[in-house]
Design an enzyme around this catalytic site. Sequence first.
Site, PDB file in Angstrom:
ATOM      1  N   ASN A  88       0.840  -1.103   0.004  1.00  0.00           N
ATOM      2  CA  ASN A  88      -0.025  -0.109   0.037  1.00  0.00           C
ATOM      3  C   ASN A  88       0.822   1.185  -0.082  1.00  0.00           C
ATOM      4  O   ASN A  88       0.310   2.402  -0.528  1.00  0.00           O
ATOM      5  CB  ASN A  88      -0.907  -0.002   1.303  1.00  0.00           C
ATOM      6  N   TYR A 154       2.926   9.786 -11.330  1.00  0.00           N
ATOM      7  CA  TYR A 154       2.171   8.922 -10.649  1.00  0.00           C
ATOM      8  C   TYR A 154       1.498   7.587 -11.389  1.00  0.00           C
ATOM      9  O   TYR A 154       1.433   6.510 -11.089  1.00  0.00           O
ATOM     10  CB  TYR A 154       1.090   9.700  -9.865  1.00  0.00           C
ATOM     11  N   SER A 157       3.626   4.970 -12.593  1.00  0.00           N
ATOM     12  CA  SER A 157       3.902   4.056 -11.192  1.00  0.00           C
ATOM     13  C   SER A 157       2.679   3.341 -11.092  1.00  0.00           C
ATOM     14  O   SER A 157       3.076   2.053 -11.055  1.00  0.00           O
ATOM     15  CB  SER A 157       4.393   4.934 -10.249  1.00  0.00           C
ATOM     16  N   ILE A 187      -9.003   9.858  -2.147  1.00  0.00           N
ATOM     17  CA  ILE A 187      -9.612   9.377  -0.717  1.00  0.00           C
ATOM     18  C   ILE A 187      -8.986  10.734  -0.041  1.00  0.00           C
ATOM     19  O   ILE A 187      -7.821  11.110  -0.288  1.00  0.00           O
ATOM     20  CB  ILE A 187      -9.017   8.179  -0.617  1.00  0.00           C
TER      21      ILE A 187
HETATM   22  N1  LIG Z   1      -5.323   9.239  -1.317  1.00  0.00           N
HETATM   23  C1  LIG Z   1      -5.748   9.149  -2.398  1.00  0.00           C
HETATM   24  O1  LIG Z   1      -6.559   9.750  -3.120  1.00  0.00           O
HETATM   25  C2  LIG Z   1      -5.248   7.808  -3.256  1.00  0.00           C
HETATM   26  C3  LIG Z   1      -6.031   7.454  -4.373  1.00  0.00           C
HETATM   27  C4  LIG Z   1      -5.493   6.286  -5.228  1.00  0.00           C
HETATM   28  C5  LIG Z   1      -4.424   5.593  -4.644  1.00  0.00           C
HETATM   29  N2  LIG Z   1      -4.123   5.965  -3.368  1.00  0.00           N
HETATM   30  C6  LIG Z   1      -2.791   5.034  -2.960  1.00  0.00           C
HETATM   31  O2  LIG Z   1      -2.995   4.761  -1.701  1.00  0.00           O
HETATM   32  C7  LIG Z   1      -1.740   4.383  -1.144  1.00  0.00           C
HETATM   33  C8  LIG Z   1      -1.577   5.075   0.149  1.00  0.00           C
HETATM   34  O3  LIG Z   1      -1.940   6.409   0.083  1.00  0.00           O
HETATM   35  P1  LIG Z   1      -2.667   7.291   1.296  1.00  0.00           P
HETATM   36  O4  LIG Z   1      -3.606   8.264   0.515  1.00  0.00           O
HETATM   37  O5  LIG Z   1      -3.125   6.626   2.367  1.00  0.00           O
HETATM   38  O6  LIG Z   1      -1.388   8.380   1.645  1.00  0.00           O
HETATM   39  P2  LIG Z   1      -0.669   8.961   2.638  1.00  0.00           P
HETATM   40  O7  LIG Z   1      -1.569   8.999   3.917  1.00  0.00           O
HETATM   41  O8  LIG Z   1       0.360   9.633   2.540  1.00  0.00           O
HETATM   42  O9  LIG Z   1       0.297   7.467   3.409  1.00  0.00           O
HETATM   43  C9  LIG Z   1       1.416   7.009   2.429  1.00  0.00           C
HETATM   44  C10 LIG Z   1       2.053   5.908   3.299  1.00  0.00           C
HETATM   45  O10 LIG Z   1       3.007   5.575   2.374  1.00  0.00           O
HETATM   46  C11 LIG Z   1       4.005   5.296   3.125  1.00  0.00           C
HETATM   47  N3  LIG Z   1       5.489   5.448   2.685  1.00  0.00           N
HETATM   48  C12 LIG Z   1       5.808   6.516   1.675  1.00  0.00           C
HETATM   49  N4  LIG Z   1       6.970   6.533   1.111  1.00  0.00           N
HETATM   50  C13 LIG Z   1       7.436   5.517   1.802  1.00  0.00           C
HETATM   51  C14 LIG Z   1       8.837   4.702   1.687  1.00  0.00           C
HETATM   52  N5  LIG Z   1       9.709   5.467   0.723  1.00  0.00           N
HETATM   53  N6  LIG Z   1       9.067   3.650   2.382  1.00  0.00           N
HETATM   54  C15 LIG Z   1       8.083   3.253   3.142  1.00  0.00           C
HETATM   55  N7  LIG Z   1       6.708   3.708   3.404  1.00  0.00           N
HETATM   56  C16 LIG Z   1       6.515   4.859   2.541  1.00  0.00           C
HETATM   57  C17 LIG Z   1       4.063   6.640   4.252  1.00  0.00           C
HETATM   58  O11 LIG Z   1       4.866   6.250   5.358  1.00  0.00           O
HETATM   59  P3  LIG Z   1       5.436   7.191   6.676  1.00  0.00           P
HETATM   60  O12 LIG Z   1       4.397   8.306   6.560  1.00  0.00           O
HETATM   61  O13 LIG Z   1       5.564   6.576   7.670  1.00  0.00           O
HETATM   62  O14 LIG Z   1       6.641   7.868   5.878  1.00  0.00           O
HETATM   63  C18 LIG Z   1       2.546   6.426   4.599  1.00  0.00           C
HETATM   64  O15 LIG Z   1       2.298   5.473   5.605  1.00  0.00           O
HETATM   65  C19 LIG Z   1      -0.791   4.826  -1.985  1.00  0.00           C
HETATM   66  O16 LIG Z   1      -0.208   3.830  -2.648  1.00  0.00           O
HETATM   67  C20 LIG Z   1      -1.424   5.875  -2.883  1.00  0.00           C
HETATM   68  O17 LIG Z   1      -0.738   5.993  -4.047  1.00  0.00           O
HETATM   69  C21 LIG Z   1      -4.288   6.996  -2.804  1.00  0.00           C
END
Ligand SMILES: NC(=O)c1ccc[n+]([C@@H]2O[C@H](COP(=O)([O-])OP(=O)(O)OC[C@H]3O[C@@H](n4cnc5c(N)ncnc54)[C@H](OP(=O)(O)O)[C@@H]3O)[C@@H](O)[C@H]2O)c1
Length: 249
Positions: A88, A154, A157, A187
């Site tokens: 994730n 993005y 990826s 989200i």
């Molecule tokens: N939010 C959206 O609109 C959305 C939509 C589609 C897909 N997604 C996908 O959902 C997933 C989670 O995103 P989110 O929205 O929950 O974002 P978020 O709140 O920013 O969380 C991102 C998470 O990824 C971790 N992370 C980032 N870089 C990292 C690294 N180099 N090594 C290890 N951990 C790392 C962060 O860890 P730390 O904080 O501990 O650094 C955090 O736990 C992502 O893959 C994102 O692309 C999100």
Amino acid sequence: MNATPFSLVGKTILITGASSGIGRSTAIECSKMGARLVISGRNEKRLCETFRALEGDGHSYIMADLSDGSQLDELVEQSPTLDGLVNNAGITETLPTQFIKQEKLIHVLEVNTIAPIMLTQKLLKAKKIGRGSSIVFTGSISGTCVCGGGNVLYSTSKGAIHGFMKNAALDLSVKGIRVNEVCPGMIDTHILDNSSISSDMLEVEAGRYPMKRFGKPEEVAYGIIYLLSEASSFVTGTSLVIDGGFTLQ
Ligand SMILES: NC(=O)c1ccc[n+]([C@@H]2O[C@H](COP(=O)([O-])OP(=O)(O)OC[C@H]3O[C@@H](n4cnc5c(N)ncnc54)[C@H](OP(=O)(O)O)[C@@H]3O)[C@@H](O)[C@H]2O)c1
């Protein structure tokens, strides 16, 4: 809890990016369904907050920056045998095509594409993911269904993860391992904090959603629980779109 095919009782599940957003919510909701969690992230304070919010016993947390190969190896080493893996962790980077820089491209691919692929490969090689297991990627509608201005890195990826997920699902089906992805729309998490998108632009964006809002992290977590559980035992190679109808338009 055992009576439902959505139960995760008896399953050990590793979730990356569990210190925040979708990963944190998924960890908490999986614990409510009875799973034993191994959660990973970089920020220890926030990862511990998730850890303390988990229901039940036997959970653990492992700190790892997944863009660092040795920390990824350490995570594989410390991980127990798993029934589920949720790849994730992810970052975003907003940049128009003509301003792409190789370092930025490499960094986004390292975190969003290479790390989840290599974590999966190394856990399989170490026989820590076996028959009956489920692997779930957090993909996106971006790169699989839609394009957006400045989203090229993005999307690239996540599009690569979509291709990997389908091929790995085929490769691993004979081993009884299922591979799927959830593809969320926008989200409400912290992921956009470091991007150049202003709060005004986000409000306009939310208005483009048929439900006139962004999704909540737990609305993605419930889809991930379905893919991890026996409720989806004949589902592999699938993209579960969770976008409030955005891609219908
Ligand atoms: N939010 C959206 O609109 C959305 C939509 C589609 C897909 N997604 C996908 O959902 C997933 C989670 O995103 P989110 O929205 O929950 O974002 P978020 O709140 O920013 O969380 C991102 C998470 O990824 C971790 N992370 C980032 N870089 C990292 C690294 N180099 N090594 C290890 N951990 C790392 C962060 O860890 P730390 O904080 O501990 O650094 C955090 O736990 C992502 O893959 C994102 O692309 C999100």
